[in-house]
Scaffold this motif. Structure first.
Motif, PDB file in Angstrom:
ATOM      1  N   ILE A 217      50.961  38.371  39.184  1.00 19.72           N
ATOM      2  CA  ILE A 217      50.296  39.059  40.292  1.00 19.72           C
ATOM      3  C   ILE A 217      50.006  40.388  40.052  1.00 19.72           C
ATOM      4  O   ILE A 217      49.784  41.353  40.491  1.00 19.72           O
ATOM      5  CB  ILE A 217      51.251  39.177  41.717  1.00 19.72           C
ATOM      6  CG1 ILE A 217      52.579  39.532  41.427  1.00 19.72           C
ATOM      7  CG2 ILE A 217      51.289  37.677  42.428  1.00 19.72           C
ATOM      8  CD1 ILE A 217      53.426  40.046  42.743  1.00 19.72           C
ATOM      9  N   LYS A 232      43.522  38.536  45.085  1.00 18.82           N
ATOM     10  CA  LYS A 232      44.205  37.084  44.972  1.00 18.82           C
ATOM     11  C   LYS A 232      45.544  37.520  45.550  1.00 18.82           C
ATOM     12  O   LYS A 232      46.266  36.826  46.129  1.00 18.82           O
ATOM     13  CB  LYS A 232      44.237  37.009  43.344  1.00 18.82           C
ATOM     14  CG  LYS A 232      43.210  36.021  42.874  1.00 18.82           C
ATOM     15  CD  LYS A 232      43.412  35.773  41.394  1.00 18.82           C
ATOM     16  CE  LYS A 232      44.254  36.904  40.663  1.00 18.82           C
ATOM     17  NZ  LYS A 232      44.595  36.803  39.301  1.00 18.82           N
ATOM     18  N   ASN A 233      46.006  38.525  45.219  1.00 21.29           N
ATOM     19  CA  ASN A 233      47.565  38.863  45.412  1.00 21.29           C
ATOM     20  C   ASN A 233      47.747  38.963  47.090  1.00 21.29           C
ATOM     21  O   ASN A 233      48.600  38.327  47.674  1.00 21.29           O
ATOM     22  CB  ASN A 233      47.833  40.284  45.167  1.00 21.29           C
ATOM     23  CG  ASN A 233      47.878  40.040  43.555  1.00 21.29           C
ATOM     24  OD1 ASN A 233      47.860  39.110  42.883  1.00 21.29           O
ATOM     25  ND2 ASN A 233      48.135  41.247  42.866  1.00 21.29           N
ATOM     26  N   TYR A 237      49.877  36.368  49.165  1.00 25.55           N
ATOM     27  CA  TYR A 237      50.950  36.890  50.349  1.00 25.55           C
ATOM     28  C   TYR A 237      50.721  36.265  51.839  1.00 25.55           C
ATOM     29  O   TYR A 237      51.840  35.755  52.268  1.00 25.55           O
ATOM     30  CB  TYR A 237      50.897  38.381  50.234  1.00 25.55           C
ATOM     31  CG  TYR A 237      51.892  38.889  51.369  1.00 25.55           C
ATOM     32  CD1 TYR A 237      53.509  38.851  51.030  1.00 25.55           C
ATOM     33  CD2 TYR A 237      51.478  39.594  52.390  1.00 25.55           C
ATOM     34  CE1 TYR A 237      54.319  39.387  51.883  1.00 25.55           C
ATOM     35  CE2 TYR A 237      52.325  40.066  53.222  1.00 25.55           C
ATOM     36  CZ  TYR A 237      53.810  39.917  53.252  1.00 25.55           C
ATOM     37  OH  TYR A 237      54.498  40.644  54.088  1.00 25.55           O
ATOM     38  N   THR A 249      56.541  34.323  41.159  1.00 20.12           N
ATOM     39  CA  THR A 249      55.515  34.679  40.147  1.00 20.12           C
ATOM     40  C   THR A 249      56.183  35.177  38.706  1.00 20.12           C
ATOM     41  O   THR A 249      57.406  35.507  38.741  1.00 20.12           O
ATOM     42  CB  THR A 249      54.548  35.370  40.506  1.00 20.12           C
ATOM     43  OG1 THR A 249      53.440  35.658  39.684  1.00 20.12           O
ATOM     44  CG2 THR A 249      54.914  36.848  41.057  1.00 20.12           C
ATOM     45  N   VAL A 259      51.174  46.535  41.627  1.00 19.20           N
ATOM     46  CA  VAL A 259      51.312  45.737  43.007  1.00 19.20           C
ATOM     47  C   VAL A 259      52.039  46.802  43.955  1.00 19.20           C
ATOM     48  O   VAL A 259      51.553  46.704  45.152  1.00 19.20           O
ATOM     49  CB  VAL A 259      52.292  44.679  42.756  1.00 19.20           C
ATOM     50  CG1 VAL A 259      52.796  43.909  43.855  1.00 19.20           C
ATOM     51  CG2 VAL A 259      51.759  43.473  41.681  1.00 19.20           C
ATOM     52  N   LEU A 266      53.978  42.582  49.102  1.00 16.55           N
ATOM     53  CA  LEU A 266      54.512  41.587  48.220  1.00 16.55           C
ATOM     54  C   LEU A 266      55.655  41.670  47.793  1.00 16.55           C
ATOM     55  O   LEU A 266      56.425  40.934  47.303  1.00 16.55           O
ATOM     56  CB  LEU A 266      53.393  41.320  47.049  1.00 16.55           C
ATOM     57  CG  LEU A 266      52.137  40.235  47.283  1.00 16.55           C
ATOM     58  CD1 LEU A 266      51.223  41.013  48.247  1.00 16.55           C
ATOM     59  CD2 LEU A 266      51.515  39.938  45.902  1.00 16.55           C
ATOM     60  N   THR A 271      60.548  37.848  47.160  1.00 13.15           N
ATOM     61  CA  THR A 271      59.546  37.582  46.162  1.00 13.15           C
ATOM     62  C   THR A 271      60.439  37.557  45.056  1.00 13.15           C
ATOM     63  O   THR A 271      61.383  38.458  44.766  1.00 13.15           O
ATOM     64  CB  THR A 271      58.599  38.639  46.288  1.00 13.15           C
ATOM     65  OG1 THR A 271      57.660  38.400  47.326  1.00 13.15           O
ATOM     66  CG2 THR A 271      57.685  38.690  45.051  1.00 13.15           C
TER      67      THR A 271
END
Ligand SMILES: [Zn+2]
Length: 486
Positions: A217, A232-233, A237, A249, A259, A266, A271
Motif C-alpha cells: 500500500i 488503490k489504497n 480499505y 499487505t 499512508v 488504513l 491492518t
C-alpha cells in the motif's frame, strides 16, 4: 462425555494469565475447548471418545503463521540471487513472470496443498497467504483452487489478493492445456475481483477465510502516480471495511508515512504491515499511535539491507508478530526456526542476552497475529470456549529432554517443526504420530511434482536461467544470467 481428551501433558496456554499446567489436560467437545486445567482438576470419571495420554509431552496452541506467499513452494531456490534491495530486482520479475504467465488452476491447487501440508506438519494451524508474490488478482478460480488444496490438509487457510505492482494494465495468461490466451486486467477489474473474492469465497468452507491482501500500500513513483496509489489504497480499505476483512499487505520505511499522510484510516489494529524495514522514528511512533500491527519475518531478505526496528516499535507501544514469509527462495514454513532467528538477531543488535523473552516470542506466533486478523476470540490461545486448535510437541527426544524445567524456554529455544507429533484443528485430529489424517500426503507430493513439471516445460529455456548452475562455491555466490536485463 467429551469428544477428545488430552491428558498428563505440560500445557502451555498462552492465555492472558500465562497459565501453565504441569501436568494438565485439555478436553474438547465438538470443535471447542470444553475444559482445561491441572490434572487434579480433571474429574476421575471424565470420559472421552478419544483419549490421548501425552505424558511427558507438551500441549500448546496451534501456531499462527500470518504471512506467506501462495506459489512459493513450487519456486523454492529458483532465481537464488538479487532481491528488491538490490540493483535490478530480478527475483521479483521472475516470480511475477511465473505466477502471471505460467500457472494454471492445478498449479495453485497443488501448491496450496503442498504449502498447507508443510505448515501443518510444523504445527501451524492457521496460515495466511497472498496469492503470488505481488498478488495475481485476475481469476477467482485460481484463489479457490489454492483454498481447495490447502483446506483438505486440515489447515485453517486465510488467503486473498488485492492490488499488485504496476505497470498497468497487467497481461495475465490463461492456459487451456498446452496453449494460453493473453488477457488484460485493468486496475478497476482488480478492485472488482478483490471485492468479489471477499464476498463470494470467504466462509465457503469453515476453514476458508478470504481477506483483502494487496501486495503493497506504498507509493512506487516508477510505476504509478501518487493519486493512483491513493485511489488503490482507498479501494482496498473500502472493501476491507465493508466486508469486515482484515487488511494484510507489505509496507516499508517511507511507505508508512505516505499512508499515514494520505489514508490514515488504513492504519488500524486490523491492518498488518509485513516486513517494515527501514522505518523512521516518526514511523515507529505511527505503529504505537494507530495500533497497526508489524508482521516481522526474521528470515526474509528485506532485512539484509535495512533493519526492522522491532524493539523500537515494541518499546513505543506497538505490536509485533513473527511470520515466515514462506517459502521462496530461501526460507521454509518452519516458524520455530523464525522464533530462534528472531531472538538471535535482535539480542545481538541490542547487546542484551535477555531481550526477546520466550513467552513474548510465543505470543508473537499465536495470540498477537490472531488478534491482528480479528480471530482472537476463536484461536491463538488455549482457553475454554475457543476453537480446539492445538498441537502436541514430542519432548521425549534428546534435544528437549529432560523436559519440565522452564518449558517455555525449552520449547522456544530448542524445539523444531519436526518435533510436532499431533495437530488438532477445530477439534479434529489432522496429524497424529506425524501422519496426516485428513489427506493423502503422497498424493500431495505427486501433484506438486506434476504441477512443477508442467510449469517447467511451459517455461522452456527460461527455466534454466532461473536455476543456479553457476559458481555456487565461490565467495561471491553464483553468477547467473538475468533473463530480464535489457
Ligand atoms: Zn512477503
Amino acid at each position: 462425555m467429551y469428544d477428545l481428551l488430552v491428558k498428563n501433558a505440560t500445557v502451555i496456554t498462552v492465555d492472558p494469565a500465562h497459565s501453565l499446567y504441569q501436568p494438565g489436560f485439555v478436553a474438547v467437545k465438538g470443535d471447542r475447548i470444553a475444559a482445561i486445567g491441572p490434572m487434579e482438576a480433571l474429574p476421575e470419571d471424565a470420559a472421552a471418545a478419544k483419549v490421548i495420554d501425552a505424558e511427558g509431552m507438551c500441549v500448546m496452541p496451534g501456531l499462527v503463521d500470518a504471512h506467506g506467499h501462495a506459489g512459493h513452494c513450487l519456486t523454492k531456490t529458483l532465481g537464488e540471487t538479487n532481491d528488491t534491495q538490490f540493483e535490478d530486482a530480478w527475483w521479483l520479475n521472475m516470480a511475477e513472470d511465473i505466477y502471471f504467465h505460467y500457472t494454471d488452476e492445478f498449479f495453485w491447487y497443488a501448491e496450496g496443498a503442498l504449502a498447507a501440508a508443510e505448515r501443518l506438519k510444523f504445527g501451524i494451524t492457521t496460515g495466511v497467504s497472498m496469492l503470488g508474490s505481488t498478488p495475481r488478482p485476475d481469476r477467482l478460480e485460481n484463489l479457490q483452487a489454492h483454498f481447495d488444496g490447502a483446506i483438505k490438509t486440515g489447515l485453517r487457510q486465510v488467503s486473498g489478493f488485492g492490488s499488485c505492482d504496476g505497470p498497468w494494465p497487467k497481461k495475465p495468461w490463461v492456459w487451456d492445456g498446452d496453449s494460453y490466451v493473453e488477457t488484460t486486467l485493468t486496475p478497476e477489474q482488480m478492485v472488482e475481483n478483490t471485492e468479489r473474492a471477499v464476498r463470494e469465497l470467504n466462509g465457503k468452507h469453515k476453514r476458508q477465510i478470504c481477506i483483502v491482501a494487496p501486495g503493497s500500500i506504498g507509493y512506487n513513483p516508477k510505476a504509478e502516480t501518487r493519486e493512483f496509489a491513493i485511489w488503490k489504497n482507498k479501494e482496498m480499505y473500502r472493501i476491507a471495511k465493508e466486508y469486515g476483512s482484515p487488511l494484510h499487505t507489505h509496507l516499508y520505511g517511507g511507505g508508512v508515512k505516505f499512508v499515514y499522510e494520505t489514508t490514515p484510516e488504513l492504519l488500524n489494529p486490523h491492518t498488518s504491515l509485513t516486513h517494515s524495514t527501514g522505518l523512521s522514528e516518526e514511523e515507529i511512533q505511527i505503529f504505537a499511535d494507530t495500533g497497526v500491527v508489524l508482521f516481522h519475518g526474521p528470515a526474509t531478505r528485506a532485512n539484509i539491507k535495512k533493519r526492522c526496528p522491532v524493539y523500537e516499535v515494541l518499546r513505543a507501544g506497538g505490536e509485533v508478530a513473527i511470520v515466515t514469509d514462506g517459502t521462496a527462495p530461501d526460507r521454509s514454513y518452519d516458524i520455530w526456526r523464525d522464533m530462534k532467528i528472531f531472538h538471535i538477531i535482535h539480542r545481538c543488535h541490542e547487546n542484551d542476552p535477555l531481550l526477546a523473552p520466550p513467552g513474548k516470542i510465543l505470543e508473537m506466533c499465536t495470540i498477537v497475529p490472531a488478534r491482528a486478523l480479528g480471530m482472537d476470540k476463536d484461536i491463538g490461545s488455549l482457553e475454554v470456549g475457543k476453537k480446539a486448535d492445538m498441537i502436541i510437541v514430542n519432548t521425549k527426544q534428546p534435544h528437549l529432554a529432560p523436559f519440565g524445567i522452564m518449558p517455555i524456554h525449552r520449547i522456544v529455544y530448542h524445539a523444531q517443526g519436526n518435533d510436532v507429533d499431533t495437530v488438532i484443528v477445530d477439534g479434529e485430529i489432522m496429524m497424529e504420530g506425524r501422519v496426516m489424517k485428513n489427506c493423502d500426503e503422497k498424493q500431495i507430493l505427486d501433484d506438486a511434482g506434476k504441477a512443477f513439471d508442467k510449469m517447467r516445460s511451459r517455461l522452456g529455456d527460461k527455466f534454466d536461467a532461473f536455476c543456479a548452475y553457476g559458481d555456487i562455491y565461490g565467495l561471491r555466490g553464483q553468477t547467473m544470467p538475468n533473463p530480464y536485463k535489457k
